[in-house]
Design a protein around this motif. Structure first.
Motif, short mmCIF file in Angstrom:
data_model
loop_
_atom_site.label_atom_id
_atom_site.label_comp_id
_atom_site.label_asym_id
_atom_site.label_seq_id
_atom_site.Cartn_x
_atom_site.Cartn_y
_atom_site.Cartn_z
N UNK A 51 -26.70 44.09 -15.49
CA UNK A 51 -26.14 44.82 -14.35
C UNK A 51 -25.08 43.98 -13.64
N UNK A 52 -25.36 42.69 -13.50
CA UNK A 52 -24.38 41.78 -12.89
C UNK A 52 -23.12 41.72 -13.77
N UNK A 53 -23.33 41.72 -15.09
CA UNK A 53 -22.19 41.70 -16.02
C UNK A 53 -21.34 42.95 -15.84
N UNK A 54 -21.97 44.11 -15.73
CA UNK A 54 -21.22 45.37 -15.53
C UNK A 54 -20.49 45.34 -14.20
N UNK A 55 -21.14 44.78 -13.19
CA UNK A 55 -20.51 44.66 -11.86
C UNK A 55 -19.22 43.85 -11.96
N UNK A 56 -19.29 42.74 -12.69
CA UNK A 56 -18.11 41.89 -12.84
C UNK A 56 -16.99 42.60 -13.60
N UNK A 57 -17.34 43.30 -14.66
CA UNK A 57 -16.32 43.98 -15.47
C UNK A 57 -15.63 45.07 -14.63
N UNK A 58 -16.42 45.82 -13.86
CA UNK A 58 -15.84 46.86 -13.00
C UNK A 58 -14.91 46.21 -11.96
N UNK A 59 -15.30 45.04 -11.47
CA UNK A 59 -14.45 44.33 -10.50
C UNK A 59 -13.15 43.85 -11.16
N UNK A 60 -13.23 43.38 -12.40
CA UNK A 60 -12.02 42.97 -13.12
C UNK A 60 -11.06 44.17 -13.19
N UNK A 61 -11.60 45.33 -13.62
CA UNK A 61 -10.75 46.51 -13.81
C UNK A 61 -10.13 46.97 -12.50
N UNK A 62 -10.94 46.96 -11.42
CA UNK A 62 -10.43 47.41 -10.12
C UNK A 62 -9.35 46.47 -9.60
N UNK A 63 -9.59 45.16 -9.71
CA UNK A 63 -8.58 44.19 -9.25
C UNK A 63 -7.31 44.28 -10.09
N UNK A 64 -7.46 44.52 -11.39
CA UNK A 64 -6.28 44.64 -12.25
C UNK A 64 -5.46 45.86 -11.85
N UNK A 65 -6.14 46.99 -11.64
CA UNK A 65 -5.48 48.22 -11.20
C UNK A 65 -4.71 47.93 -9.89
N UNK A 66 -5.38 47.26 -8.95
CA UNK A 66 -4.77 46.97 -7.66
C UNK A 66 -3.58 46.01 -7.82
N UNK A 67 -3.74 45.07 -8.73
CA UNK A 67 -2.65 44.12 -8.99
C UNK A 67 -1.39 44.86 -9.45
N UNK A 68 -1.54 45.80 -10.39
CA UNK A 68 -0.37 46.52 -10.91
C UNK A 68 0.17 47.54 -9.92
N UNK A 69 -0.68 48.05 -9.02
CA UNK A 69 -0.27 49.10 -8.10
C UNK A 69 0.17 48.57 -6.72
N UNK A 70 0.01 47.30 -6.47
CA UNK A 70 0.35 46.76 -5.14
C UNK A 70 1.84 46.94 -4.87
N UNK A 138 -16.57 46.12 -2.23
CA UNK A 138 -17.17 45.76 -3.52
C UNK A 138 -17.71 44.33 -3.50
N UNK A 139 -16.98 43.43 -2.89
CA UNK A 139 -17.44 42.04 -2.80
C UNK A 139 -18.72 41.97 -1.99
N UNK A 140 -18.75 42.74 -0.90
CA UNK A 140 -19.94 42.71 -0.04
C UNK A 140 -21.17 43.27 -0.77
N UNK A 141 -20.95 44.26 -1.62
CA UNK A 141 -22.05 44.81 -2.44
C UNK A 141 -22.52 43.74 -3.43
N UNK A 142 -21.56 43.09 -4.09
CA UNK A 142 -21.91 42.04 -5.05
C UNK A 142 -22.68 40.92 -4.35
#
Ligand code: FE2
Ligand code: FE2
Length: 193
Positions: A51-70, A138-142
């Motif tokens: 579950x922690x692994x899935x949390x990290x992967x979802x965070x990678x994807x969300x940060x990547x999306x935000x990085x490209x869309x900033x 998301x960080x606060x949830x993690x």
């Protein structure tokens, strides 16, 4: 056993047990790092780590999306922060996956159900401030869920616990980075109006 030997055994339980530890270590060597002294409920630890692994992967994807869309005035410094966080979340994911293998299992990296296994959500966000706010949530949830995992692992699996403690410290730093970004943007916006 003589009285003296019994006293010594009480005083030095570890040294007296070393032969037994050595003997047990030779048994079941196919289990690798998992020895008889492994006190944790392995199935639960593996579920929680996946579950922690899935949390990290979802965070990678969300940060990547935000990085490209900033975009916008603050976009450059914020995008750099998003990318840094994405890379660090990937590092966390790798550590957790490696630990799952050490425990004799396989990391679940299947996209199927990734979001269900993850504690944090994938929210795209429209504006730069939206994105930062979602990342902070998301960080606060993690942070909350990792704290609970650490409490659960306690002394039963100190290696996994220490790994999660290191990751937790990094998530706390991420949350602080994001809070600072929000504050800076809010202050600068006040000056513009
Ligand atoms: Fe992380
Ligand atoms: Fe993080």
């Amino acid at each position: 056993m003589t009285k003296v030997a019994a006293q010594q055994k009480q005083q030095q339980p570890f040294l007296n047990d070393i032969l037994e530890i050595r003997r047990r270590a030779r048994e079941h060597i196919e289990q690798g790092a998992v020895t008889d002294g492994y006190k944790a409920d392995r199935a639960t630890v593996l579920r929680v780590l996946n579950e922690a692994l899935a949390t990290e992967i979802v965070c990678v994807l969300r940060y990547k999306r935000h990085y490209f869309m900033a975009s916008g005035i603050h976009s450059q410094s914020v995008a750099a922060e998003f990318l840094e966080h994405a890379n660090e979340e990937q590092g966390h994911a790798d550590k957790i996956a490696k630990r799952i293998v050490e425990l004799g299992s396989e990391p679940n990296l299947s996209p199927d159900g990734m979001l269900t296994r993850s504690h944090s959500e994938y929210v795209e966000g429209k504006t730069l401030v939206d994105m930062i706010r979602e990342d902070l949530v998301a960080e606060r949830i993690a942070i909350e869920s990792y704290r609970e995992i650490i409490r659960y692992l306690n002394n039963d699996d100190p290696t996994s616990r220490q790994m999660m403690e290191t990751i937790l410290a990094n998530e706390e730093k991420h949350a602080e980075d994001l809070r600072t970004l929000l504050e800076t943007i809010a202050q600068e916006e006040k000056h513009h109006h």
